[in-house]
Design an enzyme around this catalytic site. Structure first.
Site, PDB file in Angstrom:
ATOM      1  N   GLY A   1       0.831  -1.203   0.000  1.00 43.31           N
ATOM      2  CA  GLY A   1       0.000   0.000   0.000  1.00 43.31           C
ATOM      3  C   GLY A   1       0.862   1.248   0.000  1.00 43.31           C
ATOM      4  O   GLY A   1       2.093   1.181   0.114  1.00 43.31           O
ATOM      5  N   ASP A   2       0.195   2.396  -0.188  1.00 41.31           N
ATOM      6  CA  ASP A   2       0.902   3.687  -0.204  1.00 41.31           C
ATOM      7  C   ASP A   2       1.991   3.752  -1.272  1.00 41.31           C
ATOM      8  O   ASP A   2       3.040   4.362  -1.068  1.00 41.31           O
ATOM      9  CB  ASP A   2       1.511   4.008   1.180  1.00 41.31           C
ATOM     10  CG  ASP A   2       0.441   4.104   2.248  1.00 41.31           C
ATOM     11  OD1 ASP A   2      -0.655   4.598   1.933  1.00 41.31           O
ATOM     12  OD2 ASP A   2       0.697   3.664   3.382  1.00 41.31           O
ATOM     13  N   GLU A   3       1.722   3.149  -2.415  1.00 38.98           N
ATOM     14  CA  GLU A   3       2.718   3.155  -3.499  1.00 38.98           C
ATOM     15  C   GLU A   3       2.618   4.405  -4.367  1.00 38.98           C
ATOM     16  O   GLU A   3       3.422   4.593  -5.290  1.00 38.98           O
ATOM     17  CB  GLU A   3       2.555   1.916  -4.407  1.00 38.98           C
ATOM     18  CG  GLU A   3       2.741   0.577  -3.721  1.00 38.98           C
ATOM     19  CD  GLU A   3       1.422   0.004  -3.223  1.00 38.98           C
ATOM     20  OE1 GLU A   3       0.417   0.748  -3.199  1.00 38.98           O
ATOM     21  OE2 GLU A   3       1.393  -1.185  -2.846  1.00 38.98           O
ATOM     22  N   GLY A   4       1.593   5.223  -4.129  1.00 39.76           N
ATOM     23  CA  GLY A   4       1.387   6.386  -4.991  1.00 39.76           C
ATOM     24  C   GLY A   4       0.378   6.082  -6.093  1.00 39.76           C
ATOM     25  O   GLY A   4       0.436   6.653  -7.184  1.00 39.76           O
ATOM     26  N   LYS A   5      -0.567   5.194  -5.775  1.00 41.71           N
ATOM     27  CA  LYS A   5      -1.581   4.790  -6.770  1.00 41.71           C
ATOM     28  C   LYS A   5      -2.440   5.970  -7.209  1.00 41.71           C
ATOM     29  O   LYS A   5      -2.888   6.036  -8.350  1.00 41.71           O
ATOM     30  CB  LYS A   5      -2.500   3.706  -6.182  1.00 41.71           C
ATOM     31  CG  LYS A   5      -1.786   2.424  -5.837  1.00 41.71           C
ATOM     32  CD  LYS A   5      -2.732   1.393  -5.242  1.00 41.71           C
ATOM     33  CE  LYS A   5      -3.170   1.694  -3.827  1.00 41.71           C
ATOM     34  NZ  LYS A   5      -2.122   1.628  -2.815  1.00 41.71           N
ATOM     35  N   GLY A   6      -2.691   6.900  -6.281  1.00 44.81           N
ATOM     36  CA  GLY A   6      -3.605   8.005  -6.564  1.00 44.81           C
ATOM     37  C   GLY A   6      -3.194   8.826  -7.773  1.00 44.81           C
ATOM     38  O   GLY A   6      -3.998   9.076  -8.674  1.00 44.81           O
TER      39      GLY A   6
ATOM     40  N   GLY B   1      -5.990   5.874   1.393  1.00 41.59           N
ATOM     41  CA  GLY B   1      -5.691   7.306   1.360  1.00 41.59           C
ATOM     42  C   GLY B   1      -4.918   7.600   0.096  1.00 41.59           C
ATOM     43  O   GLY B   1      -3.723   7.378   0.040  1.00 41.59           O
ATOM     44  N   HIS B   2      -5.617   8.031  -0.958  1.00 43.22           N
ATOM     45  CA  HIS B   2      -4.970   8.252  -2.256  1.00 43.22           C
ATOM     46  C   HIS B   2      -4.786   9.740  -2.504  1.00 43.22           C
ATOM     47  O   HIS B   2      -5.740  10.505  -2.417  1.00 43.22           O
ATOM     48  CB  HIS B   2      -5.808   7.631  -3.377  1.00 43.22           C
ATOM     49  CG  HIS B   2      -5.916   6.140  -3.253  1.00 43.22           C
ATOM     50  ND1 HIS B   2      -6.688   5.367  -4.070  1.00 43.22           N
ATOM     51  CD2 HIS B   2      -5.317   5.272  -2.401  1.00 43.22           C
ATOM     52  CE1 HIS B   2      -6.564   4.088  -3.720  1.00 43.22           C
ATOM     53  NE2 HIS B   2      -5.742   4.019  -2.702  1.00 43.22           N
TER      54      HIS B   2
ATOM     55  N   GLN C   1      -5.005  -0.306  -1.065  1.00 42.35           N
ATOM     56  CA  GLN C   1      -4.042  -1.149  -0.355  1.00 42.35           C
ATOM     57  C   GLN C   1      -3.071  -1.786  -1.365  1.00 42.35           C
ATOM     58  O   GLN C   1      -2.915  -1.259  -2.455  1.00 42.35           O
ATOM     59  CB  GLN C   1      -4.738  -2.216   0.513  1.00 42.35           C
ATOM     60  CG  GLN C   1      -5.514  -1.635   1.687  1.00 42.35           C
ATOM     61  CD  GLN C   1      -6.875  -1.103   1.308  1.00 42.35           C
ATOM     62  OE1 GLN C   1      -7.655  -1.793   0.676  1.00 42.35           O
ATOM     63  NE2 GLN C   1      -7.174   0.116   1.704  1.00 42.35           N
TER      64      GLN C   1
ATOM     65  N   ASP D   1      12.718   9.764  -7.342  1.00 45.18           N
ATOM     66  CA  ASP D   1      13.451  10.948  -6.874  1.00 45.18           C
ATOM     67  C   ASP D   1      13.884  10.823  -5.406  1.00 45.18           C
ATOM     68  O   ASP D   1      14.863  11.428  -4.997  1.00 45.18           O
ATOM     69  CB  ASP D   1      12.611  12.214  -7.071  1.00 45.18           C
ATOM     70  CG  ASP D   1      11.203  12.060  -6.504  1.00 45.18           C
ATOM     71  OD1 ASP D   1      10.586  11.011  -6.755  1.00 45.18           O
ATOM     72  OD2 ASP D   1      10.739  12.983  -5.803  1.00 45.18           O
TER      73      ASP D   1
END
Ligand code: IMO
Ligand code: MG
Length: 431
Positions: free
Chosen positions: A12-17, A40-41, A224, A337
């Protein structure tokens, strides 16, 4: 046309948004297929970073129909708050643009209370859930005692179902010596929410198939990540939904022949929220460096809690597993980055388990928690890559890093994000 599945390839929190927001521009429909407001996207609207929890990434694309698919668990209170917030920012989410499937399950206050109670009882074995009630909501779905969204259009039946559900939750809460919930208050709070969202209820599977028949494109947005999948993740330190490609099929009600692209979003390093084994975790200064200071919205701090996330080197053993269980056709690599200036870089290429090398990711936590990472060292780079627009202009070491990911996983890296702003975020890469 076809369905593109966008899946978190790690924890999760891979930057899917951001990626979902990009792909939404080419889609007629964006459908969230799993989870609830535990997600949380982040997307960037103008200069503003916006966080979505339930609403798909098509929110700010006026031509896109946004779907909350049957595989989701939906807290109407959170939905109301989020729709208000996004509409305030110009999303205009009305019943034409936002569709809630009648088969999606409602997440009710009993679920939240039980999530808290079960976590407390687990003590030092707590999962570290988001306390949004996700586990108990899916439990009720499988136990066939959940309240489906289809009922919100019938006030009497809805009220009866909510009362029955509160009674059910109270029986369970009593087992945990928790106070009973007040059915009256819950009914009173939910009746106006039900009335508000009744016009949004639709048969979204029919909408998806109509779009496919018209030749339109459908984006299935995951929440997720693969390693948090209920079946294929690091159970029990997982979420309670199907986060992987299989979840897209069951949630949207489409066959595999429709899914032409399966995009795994992977961060250039790893992070994990909550408990559970994390072989490449760094508990030192390097871990802190990868986490960032918290000054930026994309730093590794919980979007709700603000708690620091656990961070570590990129785990290629886990990513290869993710490529397999999802059938990834491409990888989008985010936050490259963040690695600028780190020498040398390390990527995990195998585990050592009882002094034997292990190259397949074990989801059994007893095994996984005894795995020591074996690293390959790679050169770092100094150039600030956040303004690089073409893959050819990345430093050689960055391209080697990408190549290592492709070679190890056998999956093409199709895009690399080098910064949080949409304008410079994604460059198509041909390596
Ligand atoms: P997005 O969509 C990262 C984690 C929780 C916990 C476990 C179970 O932003 O990537 P739950 O509340 O789902 O029962 O918690 O799953 N978790 C996430 N971690 N990103 C998320 O969502 C998560 N949603 C849940 O921290 O370890
Ligand atoms: Mg998150």
């Amino acid at each position: 046309m076809s369905v593109t599945a966008l899946i978190g390839a790690q924890w999760g929190d891979e930057g899917k948004g951001h990626i979902a927001d990009k792909l939404a521009a080419e889609s007629a429909i964006v459908a969230r297929y799993n989870g609830g407001d535990n997600a949380g996207h982040s997307i960037t609207i103008g200069q503003q970073a916006v966080r979505t929890r339930l609403i798909p990434a098509g929110a700010f694309h006026p031509e896109v129909t946004n779907i909350l698919a049957p595989g989701m668990v939906v807290n109407l209170k959170s939905l109301g708050r989020e729709v208000d917030e996004l509409n305030h920012l110009g999303a205009s989410l009305n019943p034409d643009r936002l569709k809630l499937d009648g088969a999606a399950n409602l997440l009710l206050p009993g679920h939240i209370a039980l999530d808290g109670a079960t976590e407390t009882v687990r003590g030092s074995h707590a999962i570290g859930t988001t306390k949004r009630g996700i586990g108990p909501a899916y439990t009720d779905k499988m136990a066939r005692v959940a309240v489906r969204a289809a009922l919100i259009g019938d006030p009497d039946k809805f009220e009866a179902a909510v009362r029955e559900h509160v009674a059910h939750s109270n029986r369970l809460l009593a087992l945990y010596a928790q106070p009973a919930l007040d059915a009256e208050a819950i009914v009173k709070e939910h009746a106006p929410l039900a009335a508000r969202f009744a016009p949004f209820v639709a048969d979204t599977t029919a909408l998806v198939h109509a779009a496919l028949e018209r030749g339109d494109h459908v984006l299935a947005e995951g929440a997720q990540g693969t390693l948090l999948d209920i079946d294929h993740g690091t159970y029990p330190y997982v979420t309670s939904s199907s986060t992987i490609t299989g979840g897209v099929l069951t949630s949207l009600g489409v066959g595999p022949k429709h899914v032409k692209r399966v995009i795994g979003v992977a961060k250039a390093f790893c992070s994990r929220v909550g408990a559970g084994p994390f072989p490449t975790e760094l508990l030192d200064e390097m871990g802190a460096r990868l986490r960032g200071t918290g000054a930026n919205p994309w730093d590794e701090y919980g979007s709700t809690t603000g708690h620091p996330r656990r961070t570590g080197w990129l785990d290629l053993v886990a990513l290869k597993y993710s490529a397999r269980v999802n059938g990834l056709t491409e990888i989008v690599l985010t936050e490259l980055d963040s690695l600028t200036g780190i020498h040398p870089l390390k990527v995990c290429i195998a585990y050592s388990y009882r002094d034997e090398p292990l190259t397949n990711f074990p989801t059994d936590i007893a095994t996984l928690s005894r795995c020591e990472p074996i690293y390959s060292e790679l050169p770092g780079w100094e150039l600030d890559v956040s303004h690089v627009a073409r893959i050819e202009d990345l430093p050689l070491a960055a391209r080697v890093y990408i190549l290592q990911i492709e070679t190890f996983t056998g999956v093409r890296v199709s895009c690399v994000s080098v910064g949080p702003k949409s304008e410079i975020e994604v460059s198509r890469c041909e390596i």
